[in-house]
Design a protein around this motif. Structure first.
Motif, PDB file in Angstrom:
ATOM      1  N   TYR A  36      38.578  33.985  39.936  1.00 49.26           N
ATOM      2  CA  TYR A  36      39.569  34.822  40.552  1.00 49.26           C
ATOM      3  C   TYR A  36      40.542  34.272  41.044  1.00 49.26           C
ATOM      4  O   TYR A  36      40.478  33.102  41.889  1.00 49.26           O
ATOM      5  CB  TYR A  36      38.565  35.407  41.135  1.00 49.26           C
ATOM      6  CG  TYR A  36      38.387  36.814  41.647  1.00 49.26           C
ATOM      7  CD1 TYR A  36      38.784  37.721  41.223  1.00 49.26           C
ATOM      8  CD2 TYR A  36      39.229  37.033  43.367  1.00 49.26           C
ATOM      9  CE1 TYR A  36      39.134  38.761  41.846  1.00 49.26           C
ATOM     10  CE2 TYR A  36      38.921  38.367  43.832  1.00 49.26           C
ATOM     11  CZ  TYR A  36      39.317  39.654  43.000  1.00 49.26           C
ATOM     12  OH  TYR A  36      39.547  40.258  43.772  1.00 49.26           O
ATOM     13  N   TYR A  89      42.724  39.369  39.208  1.00 50.12           N
ATOM     14  CA  TYR A  89      43.404  38.558  40.205  1.00 50.12           C
ATOM     15  C   TYR A  89      43.193  40.060  41.029  1.00 50.12           C
ATOM     16  O   TYR A  89      43.250  41.436  40.127  1.00 50.12           O
ATOM     17  CB  TYR A  89      44.883  38.355  40.242  1.00 50.12           C
ATOM     18  CG  TYR A  89      45.670  38.971  39.257  1.00 50.12           C
ATOM     19  CD1 TYR A  89      46.267  40.720  40.065  1.00 50.12           C
ATOM     20  CD2 TYR A  89      45.358  39.454  37.905  1.00 50.12           C
ATOM     21  CE1 TYR A  89      46.882  41.427  39.373  1.00 50.12           C
ATOM     22  CE2 TYR A  89      46.013  40.044  36.867  1.00 50.12           C
ATOM     23  CZ  TYR A  89      46.926  41.219  38.096  1.00 50.12           C
ATOM     24  OH  TYR A  89      47.924  42.588  37.054  1.00 50.12           O
ATOM     25  N   ALA A 102      34.960  40.142  45.591  1.00 52.42           N
ATOM     26  CA  ALA A 102      34.935  39.461  44.153  1.00 52.42           C
ATOM     27  C   ALA A 102      33.549  39.036  43.844  1.00 52.42           C
ATOM     28  O   ALA A 102      32.957  39.428  42.350  1.00 52.42           O
ATOM     29  CB  ALA A 102      36.000  38.879  43.682  1.00 52.42           C
TER      30      ALA A 102
END
Length: 145
Positions: A36, A89, A102
């Motif tokens: 990420y 992202y 996330a």
């Protein structure tokens, strides 16, 4: 023990080493990794001062391209280790909050991330993203130097 491991990356050598460690842990445990990257949004001041030379679309396109290259590098490591991989992202002005978000979104039970090479008192006073993740995450965080 761990089934989903988040690997935040900023493109630094430290985050790549952390990703390698996270992938090695995932391989041993049969876990999945989620790379990420958090991109900084184009600041209004930067937009106005550079509006003649750069459009918001140019900035966004370049930032996404850079993020994708970083995610691709981690994906290659995961493929080489035969570890299931997801990558993504987002744009956020608070990277630490996006990272913790996330981890929750991907149901991660471990975050493996790097820290820049600060030592001693510098590490204590630095308000880096890793320290912020440590302070606000209820998910275990493995910090790699």
């Amino acid at each position: 023990m761990f089934k989903n491991i988040l690997l935040p990356t900023d493109g630094s050598d430290q985050s790549l080493r952390a990703a390698q460690l996270g992938i090695a842990i995932a391989k041993q445990l049969g876990a999945r990794v989620h790379a990420y990257h958090v991109l900084a949004p184009l600041a209004a001041i930067a937009y106005f001062s550079d509006s003649i030379r750069h459009s918001p679309e140019d900035y966004r396109s370049e930032a996404v391209s850079r993020a994708q290259r970083q995610l691709d590098a981690i994906e290659a490591l995961a493929k080489e280790a035969d570890v299931p991989f997801d990558g993504g992202y987002t744009f956020d002005k608070r990277p630490y909050a996006a990272i913790v978000g996330a981890a929750r979104q991907f149901d991660c039970d471990l975050i493996v991330m790097g820290i820049h090479g600060h030592t001693g008192i510098d590490r204590l006073v630095m308000g880096g993203e890793t320290n912020k993740v440590l302070s606000c995450s209820d998910i275990p965080v493995l910090v790699c130097r």
